[in-house]
Design a protein around this motif. Structure first.
Motif, PDB file in Angstrom:
ATOM      1  N   GLY A 262       2.041   6.036   0.568  1.00 32.84           N
ATOM      2  CA  GLY A 262       2.435   4.877   1.347  1.00 32.84           C
ATOM      3  C   GLY A 262       2.746   3.663   0.500  1.00 32.84           C
ATOM      4  N   LEU A 263       2.038   3.507  -0.628  1.00 33.21           N
ATOM      5  CA  LEU A 263       2.292   2.364  -1.505  1.00 33.21           C
ATOM      6  C   LEU A 263       3.675   2.464  -2.159  1.00 33.21           C
ATOM      7  N   THR A 264       4.102   3.693  -2.464  1.00 34.59           N
ATOM      8  CA  THR A 264       5.445   3.883  -3.018  1.00 34.59           C
ATOM      9  C   THR A 264       6.499   3.481  -1.990  1.00 34.59           C
ATOM     10  N   ILE A 265       6.258   3.837  -0.743  1.00 34.20           N
ATOM     11  CA  ILE A 265       7.182   3.454   0.327  1.00 34.20           C
ATOM     12  C   ILE A 265       7.239   1.930   0.437  1.00 34.20           C
ATOM     13  N   ALA A 266       6.069   1.277   0.345  1.00 32.31           N
ATOM     14  CA  ALA A 266       6.022  -0.185   0.412  1.00 32.31           C
ATOM     15  C   ALA A 266       6.827  -0.806  -0.723  1.00 32.31           C
ATOM     16  N   ARG A 267       6.683  -0.261  -1.921  1.00 35.85           N
ATOM     17  CA  ARG A 267       7.441  -0.792  -3.069  1.00 35.85           C
ATOM     18  C   ARG A 267       8.946  -0.631  -2.859  1.00 35.85           C
ATOM     19  N   GLN A 268       9.356   0.518  -2.325  1.00 34.56           N
ATOM     20  CA  GLN A 268      10.781   0.748  -2.084  1.00 34.56           C
ATOM     21  C   GLN A 268      11.337  -0.260  -1.080  1.00 34.56           C
ATOM     22  N   LEU A 269      10.548  -0.557  -0.049  1.00 32.75           N
ATOM     23  CA  LEU A 269      10.989  -1.543   0.938  1.00 32.75           C
ATOM     24  C   LEU A 269      11.188  -2.901   0.283  1.00 32.75           C
ATOM     25  N   ARG A 270      10.227  -3.288  -0.546  1.00 25.12           N
ATOM     26  CA  ARG A 270      10.296  -4.604  -1.181  1.00 25.12           C
ATOM     27  C   ARG A 270      11.442  -4.696  -2.183  1.00 25.12           C
ATOM     28  N   GLU A 271      11.744  -3.607  -2.851  1.00 28.53           N
ATOM     29  CA  GLU A 271      12.794  -3.622  -3.868  1.00 28.53           C
ATOM     30  C   GLU A 271      14.199  -3.604  -3.263  1.00 28.53           C
ATOM     31  N   ARG A 272      14.337  -2.997  -2.087  1.00 21.81           N
ATOM     32  CA  ARG A 272      15.686  -2.755  -1.568  1.00 21.81           C
ATOM     33  C   ARG A 272      16.038  -3.538  -0.308  1.00 21.81           C
ATOM     34  N   TRP A 273      15.044  -3.993   0.463  1.00 21.53           N
ATOM     35  CA  TRP A 273      15.340  -4.657   1.732  1.00 21.53           C
ATOM     36  C   TRP A 273      14.481  -5.891   1.923  1.00 21.53           C
ATOM     37  N   HIS A 274      15.004  -6.828   2.723  1.00 19.01           N
ATOM     38  CA  HIS A 274      14.240  -8.017   3.097  1.00 19.01           C
ATOM     39  C   HIS A 274      13.784  -7.837   4.541  1.00 19.01           C
ATOM     40  N   CYS A 275      12.531  -7.526   4.714  1.00 19.53           N
ATOM     41  CA  CYS A 275      11.969  -7.369   6.054  1.00 19.53           C
ATOM     42  C   CYS A 275      10.482  -7.674   5.984  1.00 19.53           C
ATOM     43  N   GLY A 276       9.894  -7.916   7.136  1.00 17.94           N
ATOM     44  CA  GLY A 276       8.447  -8.077   7.180  1.00 17.94           C
ATOM     45  C   GLY A 276       7.763  -6.739   6.941  1.00 17.94           C
ATOM     46  N   LEU A 277       6.592  -6.773   6.329  1.00 18.83           N
ATOM     47  CA  LEU A 277       5.856  -5.541   6.064  1.00 18.83           C
ATOM     48  C   LEU A 277       4.375  -5.769   6.345  1.00 18.83           C
ATOM     49  N   VAL A 278       3.870  -5.073   7.340  1.00 17.98           N
ATOM     50  CA  VAL A 278       2.450  -5.132   7.674  1.00 17.98           C
ATOM     51  C   VAL A 278       1.877  -3.736   7.495  1.00 17.98           C
ATOM     52  N   ILE A 279       0.932  -3.603   6.591  1.00 16.72           N
ATOM     53  CA  ILE A 279       0.254  -2.327   6.386  1.00 16.72           C
ATOM     54  C   ILE A 279      -0.828  -2.175   7.447  1.00 16.72           C
ATOM     55  N   VAL A 280      -0.799  -1.069   8.172  1.00 21.49           N
ATOM     56  CA  VAL A 280      -1.798  -0.765   9.197  1.00 21.49           C
ATOM     57  C   VAL A 280      -2.408   0.575   8.829  1.00 21.49           C
ATOM     58  N   THR A 281      -3.626   0.576   8.352  1.00 23.38           N
ATOM     59  CA  THR A 281      -4.184   1.780   7.754  1.00 23.38           C
ATOM     60  C   THR A 281      -5.686   1.889   7.961  1.00 23.38           C
ATOM     61  N   GLY A 282      -6.183   3.093   7.778  1.00 21.09           N
ATOM     62  CA  GLY A 282      -7.622   3.311   7.848  1.00 21.09           C
ATOM     63  C   GLY A 282      -8.320   3.000   6.543  1.00 21.09           C
ATOM     64  N   ARG A 283      -7.571   2.679   5.491  1.00 23.70           N
ATOM     65  CA  ARG A 283      -8.161   2.347   4.200  1.00 23.70           C
ATOM     66  C   ARG A 283      -8.650   0.903   4.213  1.00 23.70           C
ATOM     67  N   GLY A 284      -9.940   0.740   4.416  1.00 19.74           N
ATOM     68  CA  GLY A 284     -10.494  -0.605   4.525  1.00 19.74           C
ATOM     69  C   GLY A 284     -11.128  -1.127   3.264  1.00 19.74           C
ATOM     70  N   ASP A 285     -11.072  -0.338   2.187  1.00 16.78           N
ATOM     71  CA  ASP A 285     -11.685  -0.776   0.934  1.00 16.78           C
ATOM     72  C   ASP A 285     -10.945  -2.004   0.388  1.00 16.78           C
ATOM     73  N   ALA A 286     -11.733  -2.932  -0.205  1.00 15.15           N
ATOM     74  CA  ALA A 286     -11.143  -4.172  -0.728  1.00 15.15           C
ATOM     75  C   ALA A 286     -10.084  -3.884  -1.784  1.00 15.15           C
ATOM     76  N   VAL A 287     -10.303  -2.860  -2.599  1.00 16.02           N
ATOM     77  CA  VAL A 287      -9.332  -2.525  -3.647  1.00 16.02           C
ATOM     78  C   VAL A 287      -8.005  -2.105  -3.030  1.00 16.02           C
ATOM     79  N   ASP A 288      -8.070  -1.282  -1.974  1.00 11.92           N
ATOM     80  CA  ASP A 288      -6.839  -0.854  -1.304  1.00 11.92           C
ATOM     81  C   ASP A 288      -6.085  -2.052  -0.736  1.00 11.92           C
ATOM     82  N   LYS A 289      -6.837  -3.009  -0.165  1.00  9.00           N
ATOM     83  CA  LYS A 289      -6.187  -4.194   0.403  1.00  9.00           C
ATOM     84  C   LYS A 289      -5.510  -5.016  -0.678  1.00  9.00           C
ATOM     85  N   VAL A 290      -6.184  -5.198  -1.799  1.00  7.00           N
ATOM     86  CA  VAL A 290      -5.596  -5.960  -2.903  1.00  7.00           C
ATOM     87  C   VAL A 290      -4.322  -5.280  -3.404  1.00  7.00           C
ATOM     88  N   VAL A 291      -4.378  -3.954  -3.575  1.00  5.72           N
ATOM     89  CA  VAL A 291      -3.204  -3.222  -4.052  1.00  5.72           C
ATOM     90  C   VAL A 291      -2.062  -3.338  -3.043  1.00  5.72           C
TER      91      VAL A 291
END
Length: 237
Positions: A62-91
């Motif tokens: 999912g993080l690779t997909i997020a990077r691709q969105l940021r590199e190629r398109w201008h849109c809002g991005l909200v991550i909605v996930t079961g990963r609640g660890d602080a490290v995952d949120k920071v990344v």
């Protein structure tokens, strides 16, 4: 006016159906997706204003997909996930997400966060003619109207929308210590929650991009228990 288009990418159909139904009730047009390749195809043909992205996709990063969105398109991005660890949120914020929501989530809160991101990324109304929109500080030139930042050597800097908005707020209030709550309200339209490190993460990313000049090793200064301040003098360009 046509309804704003949102995309929901999650491998669980029950979740995409729930979100699509609820968001449609709030006036959005929603496309349900279950694979990264489907999102990329959609971005090329019918790009949404904002993407709700789950990180836990089987066989996909999912993080690779997020990077691709940021590199190629201008849109809002909200991550909605079961990963609640602080490290995952920071990344997640490091790769450019506008917000990070953990499951289980409150649907009303999610809609409020979506609307806050959409308000932040929509084109701003032209400022009054008398208001400056270009600024200089420590050799850098910030053009708010063009949403462009140029380095002392004249080269454009690559900033995410969140980083650019943060820098604009700091520049407009140069020399003043701004709290995390103030910065979060003026860049994301919401108050900080407990242990919310969104602003700290974005300041860290912004620092790495603009504090590379040895003559200005600390442009954004941390003030303990208070917030952040842009140190150099700012003048209209």
């Amino acid at each position: 006016m046509d309804p704003l288009h949102l995309a929901v990418l999650d491998d669980e159909p029950d979740i995409t159906r729930l979100l699509a139904s609820y968001l449609a009730g709030h006036g959005f047009r929603v496309t349900q997706l279950h694979a990264g390749r489907d999102l990329m195809a959609l971005m090329a043909t019918d790009p949404p204003a904002l993407v709700l992205l789950d990180l836990g996709l089987p066989g996909e990063d999912g993080l690779t997909i997020a990077r691709q969105l940021r590199e190629r398109w201008h849109c809002g991005l909200v991550i909605v996930t079961g990963r609640g660890d602080a490290v995952d949120k920071v990344v997640g914020l490091e790769v450019g997400a506008d917000d990070y929501v953990t499951k289980p989530f409150d649907l009303r809160e999610l809609v409020a966060r979506i609307k806050a991101v959409l308000r932040r990324i929509e084109p701003a109304a032209p400022p009054p003619a008398s208001a400056p929109t270009r600024w200089r500080f420590a050799g850098w030139t910030l053009d708010e109207a063009a949403r462009e930042l140029r380095a002392p050597d004249g080269q454009p800097a690559t900033l995410t929308s969140g980083e650019f908005d943060l820098l604009c707020v700091l520049v407009r209030h140069a020399g003043r210590v701004l709290s995390r709550d103030f910065l979060l309200e003026h860049t994301r339209g919401r108050a900080a929650g407990p242990f919310d490190r969104t602003i700290d993460v974005q300041v860290g990313r912004l620092r790495r991009k603009i504090e590379r000049d040895a003559d200005h090793p600390e442009l954004i200064k941390s003030v303990r228990s208070a917030g952040y301040v842009l140190v150099p003098a700012v003048e209209p360009a």
